[in-house]
Write a protein that holds these residues in place. Structure first.
Motif: not given
Ligand code: NAD
Length: 381
Positions: A183, A203, A205, A238, A246
């Protein structure tokens, strides 16, 4: 019921639980609303505004706490400076309390509430399901945080965000990298785009990719881990191996970006560390990091919660309680959330509760002298 809205006493807290325009909805034709004098003033709402909206003004907190059947607040109970007493002790025995509670971090408050048979509800424990969206205070406050983070970065940067073609030459746009596109992250992307920045975001996801792209940002491509999302739509923690990859991808971007807004969080865990000290050194002097995970341990190794530090020429801002810096709209949104919740909890004039309802069960922390919430019960024994 008599519903009481006290003045917030937390340092730097400017929000008020209910704003004047929500009073008629809160009264719902049956309740009375009592407001402590000055409760809304830091958010620009005067006693006169509350009177006009149909509330009564009480001159001292103690008389409000003594009269109210239910107290609606923003911050968890804390020691009241005027009475040297915990607000949890001021709430009338056997009455109702609704607000942020952070029950696991505040076991003493939970003890007081059970001893005094207070029925308490934690705003941050409202289950995030479709029918509770208008009560979802985590989303509304994250929206404000994402917006304000970009303004903080823009304010600190020595350059402008948009591309400008002027008689004095072309000003290139700034580049903003947003890590975590929940959000807060999505609102940060939208705000940075509105100000004209070039935006990149990441991100883990997969569902987020489309949302990032639809806001006009570039999704930083990397191999995503499998089975990353919980049934509630949150990211799982993760593996160290994924975080390493990442961080390599982020490190490759850092020399080219002007500002990084980090919002990455994993429910119930320390926020993942995504920017090490070595990585900060890769950024150009004058760059800015705004770490919205500062209060959950920080996404950047150099973040200091509540401070702005400058390291290797890079400003690292670790804001806390950003919603309180936009009190009018933060109170407006909080007010809608808490009023909708209150009406959902108590649809009838009396104080009976339906524990078969998922929302009631999810956010009720104490009732009739017991801890009712399983997570809190487990943590506090
Ligand atoms: P959050 O504040 O817990 O986390 C912020 C973001 O960090 C998440 O998008 C998460 O995926 C991301 N993240 C975690 N690890 C990361 C990493 N290593 N690198 C980069 N990013 C990382 O999440 P939130 O913003 O409160 O909500 C996340 C999601 O929950 C929403 O997007 C939505 O799917 C779901 N949600 C559902 C409802 C609802 O149905 N009513 C309401 C709100 C949120």
């Amino acid at each position: 019921m008599k519903i009481g809205i006290p003045r917030e006493i937390g340092p730097g807290e400017t929000r008020v639980a209910v704003i004047p325009s929500m009073i008629p909805s809160l009264k719902h034709g049956t309740h009375e609303v009592l407001v402590e004098t000055g409760a809304g003033i830091a958010a620009s709402f005067t006693d006169q505004d509350y009177l006009q909206a149909g509330a009564q003004i009480l001159p001292v907190a103690t008389s409000l706490y003594e009269s109210a059947d239910a107290i609606l607040k923003v911050q968890p109970p804390q020691i009241h400076p005027a009475f040297q007493k915990d607000e949890a002790e001021l709430v009338r025995e056997g009455s109702i309390y609704v607000g942020f509670l952070a029950p696991v971090a505040n076991p003493d408050v939970v003890k007081i509430f059970t001893r005094r048979r207070i029925t308490s509800f934690a705003m941050e424990y409202i289950p995030r399901i479709s029918r509770s969206q208008s009560m979802d205070v985590l989303s509304s406050m994250s929206t404000i945080m994402g917006y304000k983070a970009v303004l903080l970065a823009a304010n600190r940067l020595g350059k402008m965000l948009p591309l400008l073609m002027t008689a004095a030459g072309t000003v290139p746009p700034a580049t903003v990298l947003v890590l975590g596109a929940g959000v807060a992250g999505l609102q940060a992307i939208a705000t940075a785009r509105r100000l004209g920045a070039k935006v990149e975001a990441f991100d883990p996801r997969p569902a987020v990719q489309e949302q990032v792209k639809s806001l006009g940002a570039v999704f930083v491509e990397m191999e995503l881990p499998e089975n990353i999302e919980t049934a509630d739509g949150y990211a799982r923690e993760q593996s160290a191996e994924f975080i390493k990859k990442e961080m390599e991808a982020i490190a490759a971007r850092l020399p080219k970006v002007d500002a990084v807004i980090t919002t990455a969080q994993v429910f119930g865990k320390r926020a993942p560390l995504l920017i090490s000290e070595e990585m900060v050194k890769l950024m150009r002097p004058g760059s800015v990091i705004v770490d919205l995970a500062a209060e959950q341990g920080g996404n950047c190794a150099l973040t200091k919660p509540g401070e702005t530090v400058e390291e290797y020429g890079v400003s690292i801002i670790g804001p806390i309680n950003l919603p309180a810096t936009i009190p009018v709209d933060a109170s407006r949104m909080y007010s809608k959330n808490i009023t909708t919740l209150f009406r959902h909890l108590f649809p009838k004039p009396d104080a009976s509760l339906d524990f078969n309802d998922e929302i009631v069960r999810g956010c009720c922390i104490t009732h009739a002298g017991e801890i009712t919430n399983d997570i809190v019960k487990k943590s506090l024994g």
